[in-house]
Design a protein around this motif. Sequence first.
Motif, short mmCIF file in Angstrom:
data_model
loop_
_atom_site.label_atom_id
_atom_site.label_comp_id
_atom_site.label_asym_id
_atom_site.label_seq_id
_atom_site.Cartn_x
_atom_site.Cartn_y
_atom_site.Cartn_z
N LEU A 89 15.56 79.28 32.50
CA LEU A 89 16.76 78.55 32.90
C LEU A 89 17.01 77.47 31.84
CD1 LEU A 89 18.85 78.08 35.27
CD2 LEU A 89 17.27 76.29 36.04
N TYR A 90 18.27 77.23 31.54
CA TYR A 90 18.61 76.26 30.51
C TYR A 90 19.68 75.29 31.01
CZ TYR A 90 16.46 79.92 27.67
OH TYR A 90 15.58 80.85 27.18
N LEU A 91 19.69 74.13 30.39
CA LEU A 91 20.77 73.17 30.63
C LEU A 91 21.11 72.54 29.28
CD1 LEU A 91 22.53 71.88 32.87
CD2 LEU A 91 20.92 69.95 32.83
N ASN A 92 22.31 72.81 28.81
CA ASN A 92 22.79 72.20 27.59
C ASN A 92 23.55 70.92 27.93
OD1 ASN A 92 22.10 73.90 25.22
ND2 ASN A 92 23.14 75.47 26.41
N LEU A 93 23.11 69.84 27.35
CA LEU A 93 23.75 68.55 27.57
C LEU A 93 24.55 68.20 26.31
CD1 LEU A 93 21.06 68.64 29.33
CD2 LEU A 93 21.11 66.15 29.20
N ARG A 94 25.81 67.88 26.49
CA ARG A 94 26.65 67.45 25.38
C ARG A 94 27.34 66.15 25.77
NH1 ARG A 94 28.00 72.69 26.14
NH2 ARG A 94 29.96 72.08 27.13
N SER A 95 27.77 65.41 24.78
CA SER A 95 28.47 64.13 25.02
C SER A 95 27.68 63.29 26.02
CB SER A 95 29.89 64.39 25.54
OG SER A 95 30.63 65.17 24.61
N VAL A 96 26.42 63.16 25.74
CA VAL A 96 25.51 62.48 26.67
C VAL A 96 25.91 61.02 26.85
CG1 VAL A 96 23.13 61.73 26.97
CG2 VAL A 96 23.61 64.06 26.22
N LYS A 97 25.81 60.56 28.08
CA LYS A 97 26.12 59.17 28.42
C LYS A 97 24.85 58.46 28.88
CE LYS A 97 30.68 60.55 30.15
NZ LYS A 97 31.58 60.52 31.33
N SER A 98 24.91 57.15 28.89
CA SER A 98 23.73 56.39 29.31
C SER A 98 23.33 56.74 30.74
CB SER A 98 24.02 54.89 29.20
OG SER A 98 25.15 54.54 29.98
#
Length: 115
Positions: A79-88
């Motif tokens: 299982l994967y989770l791609n995080l983009r435009s990460v925020k605090s």
Amino acid sequence: EVHLVESGGGLVEPGGSLRLSCAASGFTFSASYMTWIRQPPGKALERVANIAPGGMTTYYADDVKGRFTISRDNTKSMLYLNLRSVKSEDAAMYYCVKGTNWAIRGQGTQVTVSS
């Protein structure tokens, strides 16, 4: 016995990207809904995203919609989770869980957001 091992977390700058992975075993992964949850510091667990067994149906929490992408590889039980435009506010311990059973989860992978 359900066994889940998350990896891929780390330090990311605001606006950056990261890919989380979860290796699953002990159950029929390809037949299971899978969910990413997270726990920000000092806060309760919250659902981030989930995905149907075939991978075609997904759900995202409002605050990650358009920025995170959940996916799976049933041939590898991953299982994967791609995080983009990460925020605090994305800083948290991230876990993968089978279906809605949040009690059974791995050790988690920490995402820290800092410039």
